[in-house]
Design a protein around this motif. Structure first.
Motif, PDB file in Angstrom:
ATOM      1  N   SER A  51      -5.425  10.199  -8.745  1.00  0.00           N
ATOM      2  CA  SER A  51      -4.513   9.671  -9.760  1.00  0.00           C
ATOM      3  C   SER A  51      -4.489   8.149  -9.630  1.00  0.00           C
ATOM      4  O   SER A  51      -4.807   7.613  -8.558  1.00  0.00           O
ATOM      5  CB  SER A  51      -3.101  10.217  -9.540  1.00  0.00           C
ATOM      6  N   PRO A  52      -4.094   7.448 -10.686  1.00  0.00           N
ATOM      7  CA  PRO A  52      -3.974   5.989 -10.574  1.00  0.00           C
ATOM      8  C   PRO A  52      -3.051   5.574  -9.425  1.00  0.00           C
ATOM      9  O   PRO A  52      -3.321   4.590  -8.742  1.00  0.00           O
ATOM     10  CB  PRO A  52      -3.413   5.569 -11.926  1.00  0.00           C
ATOM     11  N   GLU A  53      -1.992   6.344  -9.190  1.00  0.00           N
ATOM     12  CA  GLU A  53      -1.053   6.016  -8.114  1.00  0.00           C
ATOM     13  C   GLU A  53      -1.706   6.147  -6.737  1.00  0.00           C
ATOM     14  O   GLU A  53      -1.538   5.279  -5.877  1.00  0.00           O
ATOM     15  CB  GLU A  53       0.197   6.916  -8.185  1.00  0.00           C
ATOM     16  N   ASP A  54      -2.443   7.235  -6.541  1.00  0.00           N
ATOM     17  CA  ASP A  54      -3.108   7.438  -5.249  1.00  0.00           C
ATOM     18  C   ASP A  54      -4.229   6.418  -5.041  1.00  0.00           C
ATOM     19  O   ASP A  54      -4.411   5.902  -3.928  1.00  0.00           O
ATOM     20  CB  ASP A  54      -3.656   8.856  -5.136  1.00  0.00           C
ATOM     21  N   ALA A  55      -4.974   6.132  -6.106  1.00  0.00           N
ATOM     22  CA  ALA A  55      -6.040   5.127  -6.017  1.00  0.00           C
ATOM     23  C   ALA A  55      -5.453   3.752  -5.718  1.00  0.00           C
ATOM     24  O   ALA A  55      -6.019   2.987  -4.930  1.00  0.00           O
ATOM     25  CB  ALA A  55      -6.851   5.091  -7.310  1.00  0.00           C
ATOM     26  N   THR A  56      -4.316   3.453  -6.318  1.00  0.00           N
ATOM     27  CA  THR A  56      -3.634   2.183  -6.067  1.00  0.00           C
ATOM     28  C   THR A  56      -3.183   2.093  -4.613  1.00  0.00           C
ATOM     29  O   THR A  56      -3.338   1.045  -3.977  1.00  0.00           O
ATOM     30  CB  THR A  56      -2.417   2.016  -7.001  1.00  0.00           C
ATOM     31  N   ALA A  57      -2.641   3.179  -4.077  1.00  0.00           N
ATOM     32  CA  ALA A  57      -2.178   3.172  -2.688  1.00  0.00           C
ATOM     33  C   ALA A  57      -3.348   2.923  -1.728  1.00  0.00           C
ATOM     34  O   ALA A  57      -3.241   2.098  -0.815  1.00  0.00           O
ATOM     35  CB  ALA A  57      -1.489   4.492  -2.356  1.00  0.00           C
ATOM     36  N   LEU A  58      -4.458   3.598  -1.945  1.00  0.00           N
ATOM     37  CA  LEU A  58      -5.619   3.416  -1.066  1.00  0.00           C
ATOM     38  C   LEU A  58      -6.194   2.011  -1.195  1.00  0.00           C
ATOM     39  O   LEU A  58      -6.470   1.344  -0.193  1.00  0.00           O
ATOM     40  CB  LEU A  58      -6.702   4.450  -1.381  1.00  0.00           C
ATOM     41  N   ALA A  59      -6.377   1.562  -2.431  1.00  0.00           N
ATOM     42  CA  ALA A  59      -6.964   0.233  -2.650  1.00  0.00           C
ATOM     43  C   ALA A  59      -6.034  -0.864  -2.145  1.00  0.00           C
ATOM     44  O   ALA A  59      -6.492  -1.856  -1.576  1.00  0.00           O
ATOM     45  CB  ALA A  59      -7.288   0.031  -4.128  1.00  0.00           C
ATOM     46  N   GLY A  60      -4.737  -0.682  -2.339  1.00  0.00           N
ATOM     47  CA  GLY A  60      -3.776  -1.677  -1.852  1.00  0.00           C
ATOM     48  C   GLY A  60      -3.786  -1.778  -0.337  1.00  0.00           C
ATOM     49  O   GLY A  60      -3.715  -2.880   0.227  1.00  0.00           O
ATOM     50  N   ALA A  61      -3.891  -0.638   0.331  1.00  0.00           N
ATOM     51  CA  ALA A  61      -3.957  -0.633   1.800  1.00  0.00           C
ATOM     52  C   ALA A  61      -5.237  -1.306   2.282  1.00  0.00           C
ATOM     53  O   ALA A  61      -5.211  -2.138   3.198  1.00  0.00           O
ATOM     54  CB  ALA A  61      -3.873   0.803   2.321  1.00  0.00           C
ATOM     55  N   ALA A  62      -6.344  -0.967   1.660  1.00  0.00           N
ATOM     56  CA  ALA A  62      -7.627  -1.583   2.031  1.00  0.00           C
ATOM     57  C   ALA A  62      -7.603  -3.078   1.742  1.00  0.00           C
ATOM     58  O   ALA A  62      -8.118  -3.882   2.520  1.00  0.00           O
ATOM     59  CB  ALA A  62      -8.773  -0.904   1.276  1.00  0.00           C
ATOM     60  N   ASP A  63      -6.997  -3.454   0.633  1.00  0.00           N
ATOM     61  CA  ASP A  63      -6.887  -4.860   0.244  1.00  0.00           C
ATOM     62  C   ASP A  63      -6.143  -5.663   1.314  1.00  0.00           C
ATOM     63  O   ASP A  63      -6.594  -6.722   1.729  1.00  0.00           O
ATOM     64  CB  ASP A  63      -6.163  -4.960  -1.099  1.00  0.00           C
ATOM     65  N   TYR A  64      -5.018  -5.147   1.759  1.00  0.00           N
ATOM     66  CA  TYR A  64      -4.219  -5.826   2.784  1.00  0.00           C
ATOM     67  C   TYR A  64      -5.042  -6.039   4.053  1.00  0.00           C
ATOM     68  O   TYR A  64      -5.056  -7.126   4.640  1.00  0.00           O
ATOM     69  CB  TYR A  64      -2.964  -4.994   3.070  1.00  0.00           C
ATOM     70  N   PHE A  65      -5.753  -4.998   4.467  1.00  0.00           N
ATOM     71  CA  PHE A  65      -6.583  -5.086   5.661  1.00  0.00           C
ATOM     72  C   PHE A  65      -7.731  -6.079   5.474  1.00  0.00           C
ATOM     73  O   PHE A  65      -7.922  -6.982   6.299  1.00  0.00           O
ATOM     74  CB  PHE A  65      -7.129  -3.700   6.005  1.00  0.00           C
ATOM     75  N   TYR A 109      -1.995   2.597   5.651  1.00  0.00           N
ATOM     76  CA  TYR A 109      -3.037   1.566   5.729  1.00  0.00           C
ATOM     77  C   TYR A 109      -4.338   2.167   6.256  1.00  0.00           C
ATOM     78  O   TYR A 109      -5.421   1.887   5.740  1.00  0.00           O
ATOM     79  CB  TYR A 109      -2.603   0.399   6.620  1.00  0.00           C
ATOM     80  N   LEU A 110      -4.231   2.982   7.279  1.00  0.00           N
ATOM     81  CA  LEU A 110      -5.419   3.584   7.870  1.00  0.00           C
ATOM     82  C   LEU A 110      -6.151   4.477   6.871  1.00  0.00           C
ATOM     83  O   LEU A 110      -7.384   4.497   6.835  1.00  0.00           O
ATOM     84  CB  LEU A 110      -5.049   4.371   9.128  1.00  0.00           C
ATOM     85  N   ALA A 111      -5.404   5.198   6.050  1.00  0.00           N
ATOM     86  CA  ALA A 111      -6.028   6.046   5.017  1.00  0.00           C
ATOM     87  C   ALA A 111      -6.823   5.190   4.038  1.00  0.00           C
ATOM     88  O   ALA A 111      -7.961   5.528   3.684  1.00  0.00           O
ATOM     89  CB  ALA A 111      -4.962   6.858   4.283  1.00  0.00           C
ATOM     90  N   GLY A 112      -6.257   4.071   3.609  1.00  0.00           N
ATOM     91  CA  GLY A 112      -6.953   3.183   2.685  1.00  0.00           C
ATOM     92  C   GLY A 112      -8.182   2.547   3.320  1.00  0.00           C
ATOM     93  O   GLY A 112      -9.245   2.451   2.687  1.00  0.00           O
TER      94      GLY A 112
END
Length: 170
Positions: A51-65, A109-112
């Protein structure tokens, strides 16, 4: 949606040398390249059924890292295949730089991070050995939770011993 479908058929072309920040000013250029790659990860995650929400959560976590830690703090390319970078992030930097560090937040964060590096591997941008190292570091949630607890227990000059156990120094 047509934009997402069209993007999925494009071969991901990356010159890894472009992702090496050489100066502070150059970091801005690398940051933009990483942002573009993270947007591609976000789009492909949705195409894979997230979903856009789940994709956003993963991408946002990866982005921060990637952008805040790997590029900005460590001054490295995200393609630098030195193991230990996730451990430094989750076992030290995140804890010290977050007002209320939580194991559940680290888990997000680790999931992303894990999914982003799987994406990179899927595009043959990192080695299987490095992906396996990243996945192993991402699976150590108990260790990171213990690091949070021990951080709150620091007294006196104890920070130096705490930092030494999972140092940010390369």
């Amino acid at each position: 949606m047509a934009e997402l479908c069209e993007e999925a058929f494009d071969v991901l072309k990356v010159d890894k040398k472009d992702y090496v920040p050489t100066t502070l000013e150059d970091e801005v250029r690398v940051d933009k390249l990483c942002s573009d790659l993270l947007h591609r990860f976000y789009a492909e995650s949705q195409m894979a059924g997230l979903s856009p929400e789940d994709a956003t959560a993963l991408a946002g976590a990866a982005d921060y890292f990637v952008r805040d830690f790997v590029v900005s703090i460590k001054g490295r390319s995200l393609f630098d295949e030195r193991p230990g970078i996730v451990r430094q992030f989750a076992g030290n930097w995140y804890i010290v730089n977050t007002m209320e560090p939580l194991a559940t937040e680290i888990d997000g964060y680790l999931a992303g991070i894990r999914e982003f590096y799987r994406f990179l591997y899927g595009h043959q941008l990192i080695s299987l050995k490095f992906l396996q190292a990243i996945e192993a570091e991402c699976s150590q949630l108990d260790y990171y939770a213990q690091r949070i607890e021990s951080f709150w227990d620091i007294t006196g000059d104890g920070y130096f011993d705490w930092e030494k156990e999972c140092t940010l120094k390369d």
